[in-house]
Design an enzyme around this catalytic site. Sequence first.
Site, PDB file in Angstrom:
ATOM      1  N   SER A 160       2.266   0.820  -3.516  1.00 34.59           N
ATOM      2  CA  SER A 160       3.491   0.492  -2.794  1.00 34.59           C
ATOM      3  C   SER A 160       4.734   0.810  -3.644  1.00 34.59           C
ATOM      4  CB  SER A 160       3.451  -0.981  -2.351  1.00 34.59           C
ATOM      5  OG  SER A 160       4.434  -1.255  -1.397  1.00 34.59           O
ATOM      6  N   GLU A 255       0.931   1.903   8.949  1.00 43.01           N
ATOM      7  CA  GLU A 255       1.899   1.321   8.019  1.00 43.01           C
ATOM      8  C   GLU A 255       3.222   2.063   8.058  1.00 43.01           C
ATOM      9  OE1 GLU A 255       1.324   1.916   3.778  1.00 43.01           O
ATOM     10  OE2 GLU A 255      -0.652   2.719   4.174  1.00 43.01           O
ATOM     11  N   HIS A 285      -1.326  -1.353   5.112  1.00 43.40           N
ATOM     12  CA  HIS A 285      -0.657  -1.091   3.842  1.00 43.40           C
ATOM     13  C   HIS A 285      -1.495  -1.576   2.652  1.00 43.40           C
ATOM     14  CE1 HIS A 285       2.734  -0.386   1.206  1.00 43.40           C
ATOM     15  NE2 HIS A 285       2.761  -1.647   0.817  1.00 43.40           N
TER      16      HIS A 285
END
Length: 314
Positions: A160, A255, A285
């Site tokens: 991320s 996502e 995600h």
Amino acid sequence: MRDDTFGPDPAPGTITIPLADDERRREDALRDLFARFWGNATGEPRAVYDTFIAGSPRADGVAFDPVDEAGIRGWWVRPADAAPGQAILFLHGGGYVQGTAAAYRGFVSQIASRAGVAALAIDYPLAPEATLPAAPEAALAAWDWLIGQGYDRIAVVGDSAGGGLSLVTLASLALRASGPAPVAGVVFSPWTDLTLSGPSMNDPSVQDPLIGRAYLQDCARKYAGARDVRHPLASPLLGDLRGLPPLLIQVGTDERLIDDATRYARRAEQAGVAVWLEVWEGLHHVFQLDVAHLDSSRRALDRAAAFLRRASAS
């Protein structure tokens, strides 16, 4: 059992990995768990986030040792069979505003044990208390510290926001004229564009169960501080991608950041980088965290480990 279907010598490019019906049922059940967790969560947001991330179980046969030396803070995550001279620099996610190396120990152990490589998960300065360029500087300092410890075959891995920071770090290292170069980069659902210009950021058909545009916009503002979010230290998608090491990018179709991953892969390929993009259908995600629930998570990490082993051996 390790899944070495990534190798032994696959060509760079994009593959789409379908979701089996039984795995879809497990994914749906997991999303129900997410909804209950976040719907009932109380307390300080950073502590809640750490509790969520720490749900990724610790792998067997891995030692955990705290690091607090020369300004480097975090955790060593060492498999018993760790290869000498090799290391992973792991940079955690959390939108640059939350997350700790301690909370990520389980997840990092799943990567390190599969790859047979020791990993250093660091704590970098979080926003809004610290803004750019504090986090990239901390990542480079950790890289230099690893070199000073005798590691010369290092991969950079992150998820991320930590995936975006990993790509920023690799771009900065590509500009150095001397010293060991990274052997590879592996990023899970990387946040590469803090301008939020990707089509999936505003697509109502994207059913992301974990993050939304408003959250990302708030994180981007806090992290950038006085810097423009278009600066390559904030948005690696908008930087110079030449000279990067081999990259593996994994992303789910469900996502907000899917276009951050696919557009970065396309630009990296255009810059002459050997990049492998895996698009996992129907997954959320950073689904790789959920090794206790999804076969897809375990398979994805097996493939990432196979990629790291091949890069370290080449």
